[in-house]
Motif scaffolding. Structure first.
Motif, PDB file in Angstrom:
ATOM      1  N   GLY A  89       0.905  -1.136  -0.043  1.00 20.52           N
ATOM      2  CA  GLY A  89       0.195   0.096   0.010  1.00 20.52           C
ATOM      3  C   GLY A  89       0.838   1.501   0.063  1.00 20.52           C
ATOM      4  N   VAL A  90       1.730   1.555   0.992  1.00 19.75           N
ATOM      5  CA  VAL A  90       2.778   2.453   0.944  1.00 19.75           C
ATOM      6  C   VAL A  90       3.678   2.617  -0.339  1.00 19.75           C
ATOM      7  CG1 VAL A  90       4.541   3.424   2.173  1.00 19.75           C
ATOM      8  CG2 VAL A  90       2.675   2.449   3.647  1.00 19.75           C
ATOM      9  N   GLY A  91       4.062   1.539  -0.597  1.00 20.37           N
ATOM     10  CA  GLY A  91       4.717   1.436  -1.870  1.00 20.37           C
ATOM     11  C   GLY A  91       3.952   2.078  -3.233  1.00 20.37           C
ATOM     12  N   LEU A 139     -13.499 -12.439  -2.107  1.00 18.47           N
ATOM     13  CA  LEU A 139     -12.988 -11.890  -0.946  1.00 18.47           C
ATOM     14  C   LEU A 139     -12.277 -12.686   0.070  1.00 18.47           C
ATOM     15  CD1 LEU A 139     -15.820  -9.418   0.227  1.00 18.47           C
ATOM     16  CD2 LEU A 139     -13.741  -8.827  -0.623  1.00 18.47           C
ATOM     17  N   SER A 140     -12.535 -14.060   0.072  1.00 18.62           N
ATOM     18  CA  SER A 140     -11.665 -14.963   0.782  1.00 18.62           C
ATOM     19  C   SER A 140     -10.347 -15.501   0.134  1.00 18.62           C
ATOM     20  CB  SER A 140     -12.586 -15.945   1.381  1.00 18.62           C
ATOM     21  OG  SER A 140     -12.971 -16.620   0.072  1.00 18.62           O
ATOM     22  N   SER A 141     -10.216 -15.169  -0.975  1.00 16.97           N
ATOM     23  CA  SER A 141      -8.934 -15.741  -1.880  1.00 16.97           C
ATOM     24  C   SER A 141      -7.762 -14.694  -1.273  1.00 16.97           C
ATOM     25  CB  SER A 141      -9.010 -15.363  -3.393  1.00 16.97           C
ATOM     26  OG  SER A 141      -9.233 -14.061  -3.764  1.00 16.97           O
ATOM     27  N   LEU A 142      -6.663 -15.214  -1.533  1.00 17.51           N
ATOM     28  CA  LEU A 142      -5.303 -14.729  -1.088  1.00 17.51           C
ATOM     29  C   LEU A 142      -5.160 -13.484  -1.836  1.00 17.51           C
ATOM     30  CD1 LEU A 142      -2.673 -14.866   0.330  1.00 17.51           C
ATOM     31  CD2 LEU A 142      -1.752 -15.892  -1.461  1.00 17.51           C
ATOM     32  N   TYR A 143      -5.387 -13.433  -2.935  1.00 22.21           N
ATOM     33  CA  TYR A 143      -5.210 -11.993  -3.603  1.00 22.21           C
ATOM     34  C   TYR A 143      -6.243 -11.068  -3.252  1.00 22.21           C
ATOM     35  CZ  TYR A 143      -8.752 -11.694  -7.120  1.00 22.21           C
ATOM     36  OH  TYR A 143     -10.253 -11.711  -8.027  1.00 22.21           O
ATOM     37  N   GLY A 144      -7.536 -11.515  -2.945  1.00 23.17           N
ATOM     38  CA  GLY A 144      -8.746 -10.653  -2.425  1.00 23.17           C
ATOM     39  C   GLY A 144      -8.214 -10.368  -1.081  1.00 23.17           C
ATOM     40  N   LYS A 145      -7.666 -10.790   0.035  1.00 28.32           N
ATOM     41  CA  LYS A 145      -7.376 -10.445   1.208  1.00 28.32           C
ATOM     42  C   LYS A 145      -6.185  -9.354   1.161  1.00 28.32           C
ATOM     43  CE  LYS A 145      -8.655 -14.684   3.502  1.00 28.32           C
ATOM     44  NZ  LYS A 145      -9.941 -14.316   4.132  1.00 28.32           N
ATOM     45  N   ILE A 146      -5.132  -9.877   0.343  1.00 23.94           N
ATOM     46  CA  ILE A 146      -4.121  -8.761  -0.109  1.00 23.94           C
ATOM     47  C   ILE A 146      -4.643  -7.419  -0.562  1.00 23.94           C
ATOM     48  CG2 ILE A 146      -2.002  -8.424  -1.105  1.00 23.94           C
ATOM     49  CD1 ILE A 146      -1.332 -11.451  -0.894  1.00 23.94           C
ATOM     50  N   SER A 147      -5.429  -7.678  -1.504  1.00 20.86           N
ATOM     51  CA  SER A 147      -5.904  -6.282  -2.081  1.00 20.86           C
ATOM     52  C   SER A 147      -6.806  -5.488  -1.068  1.00 20.86           C
ATOM     53  CB  SER A 147      -6.858  -6.619  -3.429  1.00 20.86           C
ATOM     54  OG  SER A 147      -6.137  -7.640  -4.217  1.00 20.86           O
ATOM     55  N   ILE A 310       3.089  -1.518 -10.642  1.00 22.55           N
ATOM     56  CA  ILE A 310       3.790  -1.131  -9.491  1.00 22.55           C
ATOM     57  C   ILE A 310       3.638  -2.447  -8.604  1.00 22.55           C
ATOM     58  CG2 ILE A 310       3.764   0.443  -7.732  1.00 22.55           C
ATOM     59  CD1 ILE A 310       3.370   2.708  -9.731  1.00 22.55           C
ATOM     60  N   VAL A 311       2.282  -2.652  -8.425  1.00 30.30           N
ATOM     61  CA  VAL A 311       2.056  -3.683  -7.603  1.00 30.30           C
ATOM     62  C   VAL A 311       2.485  -5.012  -7.761  1.00 30.30           C
ATOM     63  CG1 VAL A 311      -0.213  -4.811  -6.565  1.00 30.30           C
ATOM     64  CG2 VAL A 311      -0.355  -2.531  -6.848  1.00 30.30           C
ATOM     65  N   MET A 312       2.410  -5.508  -9.031  1.00 29.17           N
ATOM     66  CA  MET A 312       3.075  -6.604  -9.318  1.00 29.17           C
ATOM     67  C   MET A 312       4.660  -6.740  -9.069  1.00 29.17           C
ATOM     68  SD  MET A 312       1.263  -7.949 -12.844  1.00 29.17           S
ATOM     69  CE  MET A 312       1.282  -6.369 -13.842  1.00 29.17           C
ATOM     70  N   VAL A 313       5.372  -5.636  -9.319  1.00 31.44           N
ATOM     71  CA  VAL A 313       6.643  -5.552  -8.713  1.00 31.44           C
ATOM     72  C   VAL A 313       6.872  -5.621  -7.488  1.00 31.44           C
ATOM     73  CG1 VAL A 313       8.593  -4.020  -8.949  1.00 31.44           C
ATOM     74  CG2 VAL A 313       7.442  -4.374 -11.195  1.00 31.44           C
ATOM     75  N   LEU A 314       6.078  -4.978  -6.616  1.00 29.60           N
ATOM     76  CA  LEU A 314       6.082  -4.985  -5.209  1.00 29.60           C
ATOM     77  C   LEU A 314       5.943  -6.423  -4.744  1.00 29.60           C
ATOM     78  CD1 LEU A 314       4.624  -1.552  -4.326  1.00 29.60           C
ATOM     79  CD2 LEU A 314       6.982  -2.104  -4.286  1.00 29.60           C
ATOM     80  N   ALA A 328      -3.920  -9.291  -7.806  1.00 30.53           N
ATOM     81  CA  ALA A 328      -3.996  -8.168  -6.904  1.00 30.53           C
ATOM     82  C   ALA A 328      -3.844  -6.735  -7.713  1.00 30.53           C
ATOM     83  CB  ALA A 328      -3.126  -8.185  -5.828  1.00 30.53           C
ATOM     84  N   GLY A 329      -2.851  -6.968  -8.485  1.00 31.41           N
ATOM     85  CA  GLY A 329      -2.520  -5.466  -9.439  1.00 31.41           C
ATOM     86  C   GLY A 329      -3.680  -4.963 -10.254  1.00 31.41           C
ATOM     87  N   LEU A 330      -4.566  -5.908 -10.482  1.00 33.94           N
ATOM     88  CA  LEU A 330      -5.763  -5.455 -11.349  1.00 33.94           C
ATOM     89  C   LEU A 330      -6.540  -4.576 -10.705  1.00 33.94           C
ATOM     90  CD1 LEU A 330      -6.757  -8.697 -13.424  1.00 33.94           C
ATOM     91  CD2 LEU A 330      -5.596  -6.527 -14.240  1.00 33.94           C
ATOM     92  N   THR A 331      -6.546  -4.898  -9.462  1.00 30.71           N
ATOM     93  CA  THR A 331      -7.784  -4.073  -8.308  1.00 30.71           C
ATOM     94  C   THR A 331      -7.177  -2.736  -8.014  1.00 30.71           C
ATOM     95  OG1 THR A 331      -6.482  -4.713  -6.316  1.00 30.71           O
ATOM     96  CG2 THR A 331      -8.189  -6.296  -6.972  1.00 30.71           C
ATOM     97  N   VAL A 332      -6.157  -2.328  -8.421  1.00 32.33           N
ATOM     98  CA  VAL A 332      -5.795  -0.802  -8.458  1.00 32.33           C
ATOM     99  C   VAL A 332      -5.841  -0.140  -9.762  1.00 32.33           C
ATOM    100  CG1 VAL A 332      -4.437  -1.048  -6.390  1.00 32.33           C
ATOM    101  CG2 VAL A 332      -3.129  -1.302  -8.647  1.00 32.33           C
ATOM    102  N   ALA A 333      -6.434  -0.806 -10.727  1.00 32.70           N
ATOM    103  CA  ALA A 333      -6.668  -0.078 -12.253  1.00 32.70           C
ATOM    104  C   ALA A 333      -7.439   0.775 -12.467  1.00 32.70           C
ATOM    105  CB  ALA A 333      -6.431  -1.278 -13.141  1.00 32.70           C
ATOM    106  N   GLN A 334      -7.721   1.370 -11.467  1.00 27.96           N
ATOM    107  CA  GLN A 334      -8.967   2.598 -11.491  1.00 27.96           C
ATOM    108  C   GLN A 334      -8.823   3.621 -10.517  1.00 27.96           C
ATOM    109  OE1 GLN A 334      -9.861   1.071  -8.067  1.00 27.96           O
ATOM    110  NE2 GLN A 334     -10.242  -0.421  -9.834  1.00 27.96           N
ATOM    111  N   ILE A 335      -9.404   4.985 -10.598  1.00 27.35           N
ATOM    112  CA  ILE A 335      -9.111   5.779  -9.382  1.00 27.35           C
ATOM    113  C   ILE A 335     -10.475   5.708  -8.634  1.00 27.35           C
ATOM    114  CG2 ILE A 335      -7.888   7.445 -11.047  1.00 27.35           C
ATOM    115  CD1 ILE A 335     -10.471   9.104 -11.465  1.00 27.35           C
TER     116      ILE A 335
END
Length: 564
Positions: A89-91, A139-147, A310-314, A328-335
């Motif tokens: 999140g911070v990165g 929501l209960s998947s690993l990427y869902g929890k991280i996102s 950026i998220v995929m790299v991190l 998880a990266g797809l979840t930040v592809a919008q404002i």
């Protein structure tokens, strides 16, 4: 002049018609709701007069959405992704804001307006993502929890940013000092620690007492959600209703009745959240849209491609596998809706010109639309891109197996080690030598590994995790996880690689059963139905004493001494 009831009727009827059309076209319902708002707002088909009342109703939807998220997450599960959520999140905030600011300057935008713009491009919509992941049952998947974890981190920093920017609009133009920022952090820590304490000590007992009356339980749950949301968003605390709603859900998540609360609130949430998305569409601004379209497209590409990159790299650097990082990266592809608030605020105090407002509006429409399709079809996109995505995965990712299936054949794979899964694993304890357990909860998998089970840590929908569990050689694959999408993927993968294997899936919802059978499942179990049939078999023996040994077993298990 017409009342709020008439306005609400127009909104709901138009949204229902568009939702039916979008469903027939197999399009996401969220887009139908946003289009409803655009038709009623910017296109001016109907003049909504009770905007303030409808805004209050939309806030109810936001509160219930985040309340249910907290109910379904559980504190233990939040701890398991807390570190990666904070780092990611911070990165992502740092890299996106820096790159976004530089890009805005290169496009000829004034530095002050560029600052607002980079902030707007940085944050993604927790509300939109939670709704989409909920619709996908991810929501209960690993990427869902991280996102969800790093989106909540974003929300916290968004609150701080909004406080800083709001101070400029209050007349003095002075930024709040370090002491005020430290106070915000202390309030956040105190509120979270209080929630943790009450969720372990007080609320589970209270809910258990109230559970005898479903009506009272429902009402008290709503009271907690609204009360904590109002408290968190008060002038004294200064946070958002989203944070309050989430903490209220988290407070009740440890109670055994949390599933029942979720079931009763879901329909209420769906109704009010429709109003939120409609108002989101109504608030979009299209001044000089044609003139700013090229810039809007360029910035949209940055959000759609740059933020996920950026998220995929991190996540790749943190050792996560490419599938987890990609989804998880797809979840930040919008404002987010916060982006629009920031830009409108800057425009009101004269820092942001109308052209930038229109630009961000178009970026919002483009990214909301395309990211919705990307998230809903994430697994298909991953299948197409998985070879190229290898660059985002370490040669030895830390999202690894605690052990693997080695050379095992004709083994039993149990996917999901929580509640039903754990009960099943305990029952199969005598067959430990041919049992493989797959789960992405590090606490559960570490405990099972210590108990001597063969454990695969990771998301079973990931092909590399399937390979580690050796689904191609298993005789039975049994999934107890609630994630519908992952169950569909798992079923198809097993049947493609190992047609002779028996695939048994547990379904959380009745409407999922037919789809799971179509995907190739040999049997779809519904836990509540099985429990009912099991009790019915005992009752048919017409001997009440049949429950006595079962009761004695439970008393020994839970170390209870209850006089009869």
């Amino acid at each position: 002049m017409h009342g709020v009831f008439f306005d609400l009727t127009i909104i709901i009827c138009l949204a229902a018609i568009l939702a039916i059309i979008f469903r027939m076209l197999k399009q996401p319902a969220i887009l139908a709701y946003i289009l409803t708002g655009i038709i009623l707002g910017p296109l001016g088909l109907y003049a909504i007069e009770n905007h303030e009342s409808l805004t209050s109703l939309s806030e109810i939807g936001i509160t219930l959405l985040l309340f249910m998220l907290g109910l379904e997450l559980k504190l233990g599960e939040l701890r398991s992704v807390g570190k990666v959520a904070l780092i990611t999140g911070v990165g992502q905030i740092v890299f996106t804001s820096v790159i976004g600011f530089g890009l805005a300057i290169l496009l000829g935008i004034e530095p002050v307006a560029a600052l607002y713009l980079c902030i707007a491009l940085t944050f993604s919509s927790t509300i939109v993502i939670v709704k989409l992941l909920s619709d996908k049952k991810d929501l209960s998947s690993l990427y869902g929890k991280i996102s969800v974890g790093f989106l909540l981190v974003q929300d916290f920093f968004a609150i701080i940013a909004l406080i800083l920017l709001s101070s400029l609009s209050n007349g003095g133009g002075e930024m709040p000092g370090l002491l005020e920022i430290v106070l915000i952090l202390l309030k956040a820590a105190a509120l979270f620690l209080l929630t943790v304490f009450l969720s372990n000590i007080f609320f589970p007992r209270l809910v258990h007492v109230l559970a005898h009356s479903q009506e009272v339980l429902f009402l008290v749950s709503l009271a907690l959600a609204f009360g904590l949301s109002a408290f968190a968003s008060s002038d004294f605390i200064g946070f958002s209703i989203e944070i309050g709603g989430f903490l209220a859900g988290l407070a009740l998540a440890n109670s055994i009745e949390s599933t029942q609360i979720v079931a009763r609130i879901r329909s209420l949430r769906d109704f009010f959240i429709v109003i939120f998305f409609v108002l989101l569409g109504m608030n979009l601004v299209f001044t000089d849209a044609v003139a700013v379209l090229p810039v809007a497209i360029l910035l949209s590409l940055f959000v759609l491609l740059g933020n996920p990159f950026i998220v995929m790299v991190l996540l790749g650097l943190l050792g996560y596998r490419k599938r987890t990082s990609f989804l998880a990266g797809l979840t930040v592809a919008q404002i987010s809706e916060f982006s629009l608030i920031v830009i409108f605020l800057g425009n009101r105090i004269g820092h942001v010109p109308d052209s930038v407002v229109s630009t961000v509006t178009l970026v919002g429409i483009i990214t909301f639309t395309l990211s919705t399709y990307a998230i809903m079809n994430g697994d298909r996109l991953y299948t197409l891109l998985q070879v190229a995505l290898g660059v985002f995965e370490k040669s030895k990712p830390s999202e690894r197996t605690l052990g693997n299936a080695g050379e095992m054949k004709n083994h039993i794979i149990v996917v999901g080690a929580h509640r039903v899964g754990r009960t099943l694993i305990n029952a199969l304890g005598n067959h430990k030598d041919r049992l493989v357990v797959a789960d992405f909860n590090p606490d559960l998998t570490s405990q099972l590994d210590a108990d001597g089970y063969t454990v695969v840590f990771g998301d079973i929908a990931d092909p590399s995790i399937q390979e580690a569990a050796r689904i191609s050689y298993a005789s039975v694959v049994l999934s107890t996880m609630p994630d519908f999408e992952d169950n569909i993927i798992l079923t198809r993968s097993v049947k493609n690689q190992n047609p002779k294997a028996k695939v048994i899936i547990t379904a959380q919802y009745e409407e999922d059963v037919a789809d799971l059978y179509r995907a190739g499942a040999d049997y779809v179990a519904r836990p509540y139905e099985l429990a009912g049939k099991s009790l019915a078999r005992l009752l048919k023996k017409d001997d009440p004493s049949v429950f006595d040994p079962l009761r004695e077993r439970d008393l020994r298990k839970y170390q209870l001494q209850i006089s009869t």
